[in-house]
Design an enzyme around this catalytic site. Structure first.
Site, PDB file in Angstrom:
ATOM      1  N   ASP A 143       0.793  -1.429  -0.286  1.00 36.88           N
ATOM      2  CA  ASP A 143       0.131  -0.150   0.030  1.00 36.88           C
ATOM      3  C   ASP A 143       0.980   1.046   0.681  1.00 36.88           C
ATOM      4  OD1 ASP A 143      -2.216  -1.191  -0.218  1.00 36.88           O
ATOM      5  OD2 ASP A 143      -2.832  -0.956   2.405  1.00 36.88           O
ATOM      6  N   HIS A 202      29.935   3.437  -4.330  1.00 34.87           N
ATOM      7  CA  HIS A 202      28.434   3.416  -4.172  1.00 34.87           C
ATOM      8  C   HIS A 202      27.660   3.317  -2.807  1.00 34.87           C
ATOM      9  CE1 HIS A 202      27.991   2.653  -8.342  1.00 34.87           C
ATOM     10  NE2 HIS A 202      28.004   3.829  -8.514  1.00 34.87           N
ATOM     11  N   ASP A 247      27.771  12.734  -2.358  1.00 28.86           N
ATOM     12  CA  ASP A 247      27.692  12.774  -4.158  1.00 28.86           C
ATOM     13  C   ASP A 247      26.174  12.822  -4.547  1.00 28.86           C
ATOM     14  OD1 ASP A 247      27.337  12.634  -6.439  1.00 28.86           O
ATOM     15  OD2 ASP A 247      28.684  10.377  -6.706  1.00 28.86           O
ATOM     16  N   ASP A 260      24.113  17.076 -10.867  1.00 27.49           N
ATOM     17  CA  ASP A 260      25.503  15.942 -10.259  1.00 27.49           C
ATOM     18  C   ASP A 260      26.143  16.552  -9.936  1.00 27.49           C
ATOM     19  OD1 ASP A 260      26.081  13.599  -9.314  1.00 27.49           O
ATOM     20  OD2 ASP A 260      26.333  12.910 -11.726  1.00 27.49           O
ATOM     21  N   HIS A 313      36.759   5.006 -12.334  1.00 25.26           N
ATOM     22  CA  HIS A 313      35.699   5.135 -12.461  1.00 25.26           C
ATOM     23  C   HIS A 313      36.465   6.184 -14.092  1.00 25.26           C
ATOM     24  CE1 HIS A 313      35.594   8.645 -10.712  1.00 25.26           C
ATOM     25  NE2 HIS A 313      35.230   8.524  -9.952  1.00 25.26           N
ATOM     26  N   HIS A 357      29.752  11.528 -17.739  1.00 25.77           N
ATOM     27  CA  HIS A 357      28.796  10.613 -18.293  1.00 25.77           C
ATOM     28  C   HIS A 357      27.765  12.142 -18.484  1.00 25.77           C
ATOM     29  CE1 HIS A 357      26.280  11.470 -14.329  1.00 25.77           C
ATOM     30  NE2 HIS A 357      27.790  11.398 -13.621  1.00 25.77           N
ATOM     31  N   HIS A 394      22.091   9.770 -15.660  1.00 21.08           N
ATOM     32  CA  HIS A 394      22.952   8.913 -16.104  1.00 21.08           C
ATOM     33  C   HIS A 394      22.485   9.500 -17.352  1.00 21.08           C
ATOM     34  CE1 HIS A 394      25.845   6.608 -13.325  1.00 21.08           C
ATOM     35  NE2 HIS A 394      26.230   8.014 -13.732  1.00 21.08           N
ATOM     36  N   GLU A 418      34.096  14.526 -13.118  1.00 21.78           N
ATOM     37  CA  GLU A 418      34.199  13.739 -11.832  1.00 21.78           C
ATOM     38  C   GLU A 418      35.573  12.995 -11.706  1.00 21.78           C
ATOM     39  OE1 GLU A 418      31.026  10.646 -11.238  1.00 21.78           O
ATOM     40  OE2 GLU A 418      30.538  11.727 -12.954  1.00 21.78           O
ATOM     41  N   TYR A 464      40.364   6.800  -4.476  1.00 20.81           N
ATOM     42  CA  TYR A 464      40.488   6.196  -4.018  1.00 20.81           C
ATOM     43  C   TYR A 464      41.492   5.407  -3.518  1.00 20.81           C
ATOM     44  CZ  TYR A 464      36.781   7.564  -6.334  1.00 20.81           C
ATOM     45  OH  TYR A 464      35.475   8.904  -6.953  1.00 20.81           O
ATOM     46  N   ARG A 520      37.196  12.917  -4.475  1.00 18.17           N
ATOM     47  CA  ARG A 520      36.556  12.808  -6.006  1.00 18.17           C
ATOM     48  C   ARG A 520      35.837  14.616  -6.256  1.00 18.17           C
ATOM     49  NH1 ARG A 520      32.966   8.847  -6.747  1.00 18.17           N
ATOM     50  NH2 ARG A 520      31.031   9.531  -5.620  1.00 18.17           N
ATOM     51  N   GLU A 578      33.597  17.129  -8.503  1.00 18.36           N
ATOM     52  CA  GLU A 578      32.423  16.800  -9.151  1.00 18.36           C
ATOM     53  C   GLU A 578      31.330  17.881 -10.285  1.00 18.36           C
ATOM     54  OE1 GLU A 578      29.327  13.888  -9.178  1.00 18.36           O
ATOM     55  OE2 GLU A 578      28.996  13.137 -11.355  1.00 18.36           O
TER      56      GLU A 578
HETATM   57  N1  GLY Z   1      26.135  10.311  -8.846  1.00 13.85           N
HETATM   58  C1  GLY Z   1      25.938   9.600  -9.652  1.00 13.85           C
HETATM   59  C2  GLY Z   1      27.717   9.351 -10.356  1.00 13.85           C
HETATM   60  O1  GLY Z   1      27.832  10.839 -10.348  1.00 13.85           O
HETATM   61  O2  GLY Z   1      27.581   8.835 -11.924  1.00 13.85           O
HETATM   62 MN    MN Z   2      28.306  11.446 -11.929  1.00 17.62          MN
HETATM   63 MN    MN Z   3      27.560  11.961  -8.527  1.00 16.28          MN
END
Ligand code: GLY
Ligand code: MN
Ligand code: MN
Length: 464
Positions: free
Chosen positions: A47, A254, A271, A282, A365, A369, A376, A411, A415, A432, A434
Site C-alpha cells: 500500500d 556506491h 555526491d 550531479d 571509473h 557521463h 546518467h 568527476e 580512492y 572526488r 564533480e
Molecule cells: N552520482 C552519480 C554519478 O556521479 O555518476
Molecule cells: Mn556523475
Molecule cells: Mn555524482
C-alpha cells in the site's frame, strides 16, 4: 495513485514541447506513428508507493507529469494524449487530474482520450501507417502490446486496411535530440545546479559547525541538510540517492549515507544533486569534516583538483568525449607518482602508468557521463556511424565530438585503500570532485560552481 506531488509541473510554456514533437515527427519519416508511454507507478511495499516519476522520453515531449498516460505522435506532428479520465472520487484521494477535455489546450496538443480507451485508439491510429516507432527495451510488456495492436490492424486486412510493416526504436531519434540541450533545458539545469550547489554549501557549513559545538555528527545529519536544501530550493527529489561518506567510506564508490560518526580529522565525500522539474544535477565535493585539510589530504586533493581543471580545459566543441577523461587521467597518474603512491622505480613513467593501467586500484571509473533528464543521461558515447568512415563501423569506434549544448559531468577522483607500498599517511583517503559542464561555443560553462572547489575557499566557507 500519487500524482499530487507532480501535478504543478503542467507546463506553462507548451511551445518548447511542440517544437520537440515537430522535430520528432519530421524524423519519423512519412506515414508513421510513435507510441511513447510514461512510466508505471511502482509499489514500494504494501500500500505504499514509490513517489511517481514520469518517463523521461515522454516528459521531454509534452511536460505532462501524471501517471497512466501515453503519447501518440504521427508524421504530421498530430499529437494525441491518452490520460486519466476525470474522476472526482479518485481525485478526492489522489489529487487533481487534468483529464482529456482540458489536456489539448493545457498542453498545446491536438487531441486527447481517456487512457481506458488506449487499445482501441492506438489500433485505430496504426491503420494504414507504414511504420510504428516505440521505445525498445524500456517498458515491460510494451513489445507485446504493440504486437497486439498490430494484430488488431491485421484482422482488418480483408476490409482493405494496411498494417505497418516496420517497427523502429524511437529512442534512436530521441537520444540524439536529448543529447543537445535546448534553452529551456539549459535554464532548468542551471537552476538545478544552483540549488544543488547551495545544498553542498549548507552541508559543509553544518559539518564544521556541529563539530565545533561538540555534537555527535553522523552521515545522515549531513544528508538531512542536503534534502532540506533541495526541497526548500523548490526541487522535487534528489536526482539519485545521495552519497555521504565519512572517512574510509569515501573509498566505497556506491556508499549511501549511513550512520557512521563524522569526526574531526576525517574527510567527507558528498555526491548529491537534486532533480528540478525533471532535470538532474550531479555534484561531488570532498571536504574536511572540521573545515581544515590535513597535509596528506591537501596533497591528494590538489592532485584531483588539478586533474579536474585539466579535464575542464579539454571540454570544448570539437574535442571528443574521451578527451577530458584522458586529460584528467594523465594528471592523476602524475600525482600518484609525485606523491609516491606509485613507486617510480617499479611503475616507470606517466606513459607506462597509463599504458599498464597502474592507476586502476586508485581510479576505477570514467571521468564523465551525459547529464539531463536522467542523471546518467541517454545518448551514444561513440561517434554516430554516419559521421564515422562512410558508414562502415571502425573496429574501435572513436568517442563522439562534443558540440555546444551537450552537458556532461567532470568527476575525477582518487580512492586510496591501504596497501603495503602505499604511504600510510594516504590510507583511506577518498576524494572526488564533480561538476556539471555545459559545452558552449568556445569551451564549457560549469553549472555547479556556486559551491567552491579551491582548498582555501572551502576552508573559508567552513570557518564562517
Ligand atoms: N552520482 C552519480 C554519478 O556521479 O555518476
Ligand atoms: Mn556523475
Ligand atoms: Mn555524482
Amino acid at each position: 495513485m500519487n500524482p499530487l506531488l507532480q501535478t504543478h509541473l503542467t507546463p506553462s510554456d507548451t511551445g518548447v514541447y511542440a517544437e520537440r514533437r515537430a522535430r520528432l515527427a519530421q524524423a519519423l519519416g512519412p506515414n508513421a506513428l510513435a507510441i511513447i508511454p510514461t512510466a508505471p507507478e511502482r509499489m514500494r511495499n504494501r500500500d505504499a508507493d514509490f513517489p511517481f516519476r514520469f518517463d523521461s522520453y515522454f516528459f521531454y515531449l509534452c511536460g505532462f507529469a501524471e501517471p497512466n498516460a501515453v503519447l501518440l505522435i504521427d508524421s504530421s506532428g498530430h499529437t494525441t494524449l491518452l490520460c486519466q479520465a476525470k474522476d472526482l472520487e479518485r481525485e478526492m484521494w489522489d489529487g487533481y487530474r487534468l483529464g482529456p477535455l482540458e489536456a489539448p489546450s493545457a498542453l498545446g496538443i491536438q487531441s486527447a482520450a481517456p487512457i481506458a480507451e488506449k487499445h482501441a485508439v492506438i489500433a485505430k491510429q496504426l491503420e494504414n501507417k507504414h511504420a510504428v516507432w516505440w521505445p525498445f527495451a524500456t517498458h515491460e510488456g510494451l513489445g507485446q502490446d504493440v504486437e497486439r495492436w498490430l494484430d488488431a490492424v491485421r484482422a482488418k486486412a480483408r476490409a482493405g486496411v494496411r498494417c505497418p510493416s516496420m517497427q523502429s526504436d524511437v529512442c534512436a531519434i530521441l537520444d540524439e535530440m536529448r543529447l543537445v540541450k535546448d534553452t529551456h533545458e539549459i535554464q532548468t539545469m542551471g537552476r538545478a545546479g544552483s540549488i544543488s550547489a547551495h545544498a553542498h554549501v549548507r552541508a559543509m557549513r553544518y559539518s564544521a559547525a556541529a563539530l565545533r559545538r561538540g555534537e555527535d555528527l553522523r552521515e545522515y545529519h549531513l544528508e538531512a541538510e542536503l534534502l532540506h536544501a533541495f526541497r526548500s530550493g523548490g526541487a522535487q527529489f534528489p536526482a539519485y540517492t545521495s552519497i555521504v561518506a565519512a572517512g574510509a567510506n569515501a573509498c566505497v564508490l556506491h556508499y549511501r549515507a549511513g550512520n557512521q560518526a563524522v569526526v574531526s580529522g576525517d574527510l567527507v565525500l558528498i555526491d548529491a544533486g537534486c532533480e528540478l522539474d525533471g532535470y538532474a544535477a550531479d555534484i561531488t565535493r570532498t571536504f574536511p569534516a572540521n573545515g581544515v585539510f590535513s597535509a596528506p589530504q591537501r596533497d591528494v586533493y590538489a592532485v584531483v583538483l588539478a586533474s579536474q581543471e585539466a579535464a575542464v580545459a579539454a571540454t570544448r566543441p570539437g574535442a571528443r568525449f574521451n578527451d577530458p577523461h584522458d586529460a584528467a587521467l594523465r594528471v592523476l597518474c602524475e600525482g600518484l607518482l609525485d606523491l609516491g603512491i606509485l613507486n617510480r622505480q617499479d611503475a616507470g613513467t606517466v606513459d607506462d602508468v597509463i599504458a599498464n593501467r597502474l592507476y586502476s586500484p586508485f581510479y576505477m571509473h570514467r571521468t564523465s557521463h551525459w547529464l539531463g533528464l536522467d542523471v546518467h543521461d541517454c545518448g551514444a558515447y561513440s561517434e554516430p556511424l554516419s559521421e564515422a568512415s562512410a558508414g562502415v563501423a571502425p573496429a574501435t569506434p572513436l568517442t563522439r565530438p562534443l558540440v555546444p549544448g551537450m552537458v556532461l559531468t567532470i568527476e575525477p577522483g582518487l580512492y586510496i585503500r591501504p596497501a603495503e607500498q602505499v604511504p600510510e599517511a594516504f590510507h583511506h583517503i577518498g576524494i572526488r570532485i564533480e561538476d556539471d559542464a555545459l559545452v558552449t561555443a568556445d569551451g564549457c560553462t560549469l553549472l555547479t560552481r556556486e559551491v567552491p572547489v579551491a582548498i582555501d575557499e572551502i576552508e573559508a566557507l567552513m570557518r564562517a
